[in-house]
Design an enzyme around this catalytic site. Structure first.
Site, PDB file in Angstrom:
ATOM      1  N   ASP A   9       0.849  -1.184   0.000  1.00  0.00           N
ATOM      2  CA  ASP A   9       0.000   0.000   0.000  1.00  0.00           C
ATOM      3  C   ASP A   9       0.885   1.234   0.000  1.00  0.00           C
ATOM      4  O   ASP A   9       2.019   1.209   0.479  1.00  0.00           O
ATOM      5  CB  ASP A   9      -0.919   0.004   1.230  1.00  0.00           C
ATOM      6  N   GLY A  10       0.346   2.295  -0.555  1.00  0.00           N
ATOM      7  CA  GLY A  10       1.002   3.587  -0.561  1.00  0.00           C
ATOM      8  C   GLY A  10       0.031   4.621  -0.047  1.00  0.00           C
ATOM      9  O   GLY A  10      -1.185   4.441  -0.111  1.00  0.00           O
ATOM     10  N   GLU A  49       2.237   3.993  -4.107  1.00  0.00           N
ATOM     11  CA  GLU A  49       1.696   2.664  -4.434  1.00  0.00           C
ATOM     12  C   GLU A  49       2.674   1.909  -5.339  1.00  0.00           C
ATOM     13  O   GLU A  49       2.924   0.717  -5.150  1.00  0.00           O
ATOM     14  CB  GLU A  49       0.337   2.785  -5.132  1.00  0.00           C
ATOM     15  N   ASP A  76      -4.579  -2.610  -3.144  1.00  0.00           N
ATOM     16  CA  ASP A  76      -5.909  -2.013  -3.240  1.00  0.00           C
ATOM     17  C   ASP A  76      -5.957  -0.909  -4.292  1.00  0.00           C
ATOM     18  O   ASP A  76      -6.955  -0.219  -4.435  1.00  0.00           O
ATOM     19  CB  ASP A  76      -6.395  -1.504  -1.882  1.00  0.00           C
ATOM     20  N   HIS A 132      -9.384  -0.936   2.927  1.00  0.00           N
ATOM     21  CA  HIS A 132     -10.103  -0.661   4.176  1.00  0.00           C
ATOM     22  C   HIS A 132     -11.295  -1.608   4.362  1.00  0.00           C
ATOM     23  O   HIS A 132     -12.402  -1.187   4.665  1.00  0.00           O
ATOM     24  CB  HIS A 132     -10.533   0.801   4.238  1.00  0.00           C
ATOM     25  N   ASP A 142      -1.296  -0.568   5.030  1.00  0.00           N
ATOM     26  CA  ASP A 142      -1.827   0.792   5.067  1.00  0.00           C
ATOM     27  C   ASP A 142      -1.315   1.543   6.292  1.00  0.00           C
ATOM     28  O   ASP A 142      -0.912   2.705   6.201  1.00  0.00           O
ATOM     29  CB  ASP A 142      -3.357   0.765   5.073  1.00  0.00           C
TER      30      ASP A 142
END
Length: 154
Positions: A9-10, A49, A76, A132, A142
């Site tokens: 994740d970024g 990301e 995501d 999320h 995250d």
């Protein structure tokens, strides 16, 4: 045969603004490793990301996991997943121009990814997951990307 799952994740505060990326690895569902980088530099969410994806690809290649172990990288980010699974090949073939005949954004990172895929290709999958949504690996990645270490340790 063991299965390795890498979650990336970024994040960015302000987009553009300061940001970071996170990577979390599991082997057969058991936590194995994590990596992250936070920066005060101005960056974008998409750049972070992509940086996380680069680190996941490097981890798969450098550890030679792909020779004996199936690897799945989860993100995501539709932008990143579509880049890896589809767009990057056309962009490279078209001299890094997109369908609108404009230079691809984040070309420096795209070329790094392309070089890894093109010269060290390994049979890993990149899968889109919802963000999320209480997927443990994604939530941990995250938390690392946002620098929310309290969340990461909960």
């Amino acid at each position: 045969m063991p299965q390795v799952d890498l979650y990336v994740d970024g994040a960015c505060k302000g987009n553009p603004g300061p940001g970071g990326w996170g990577l979390v690895g599991f082997c057969d569902g058991v936590y194995g490793t994590h990596m992250f980088e936070l920066t005060d530099e101005t960056t974008t969410n998409n750049r972070e990301e992509l940086k996380a994806m680069i680190e996941a690809i490097k981890l798969a290649i450098e550890c030679n996991l792909y020779e004996t172990t199936p690897v799945t990288i989860y993100s995501d980010s539709a932008y990143v997943v579509n880049t890896i699974n589809d767009w990057i090949w056309s962009w490279a073939k078209n001299n890094w121009m997109n369908s609108k005949k404009k230079t691809v954004e984040n070309i420096d990172l795209m070329k790094i990814i392309y070089n890894y895929l093109n010269t060290n290709f390994c049979p890993f999958q990149v899968v889109k997951i919802p963000g999320h949504s209480d997927i443990v690996g994604n939530e941990f990645a995250d938390a690392l990307a946002t620098g929310n270490t309290k969340k990461a340790l909960d």
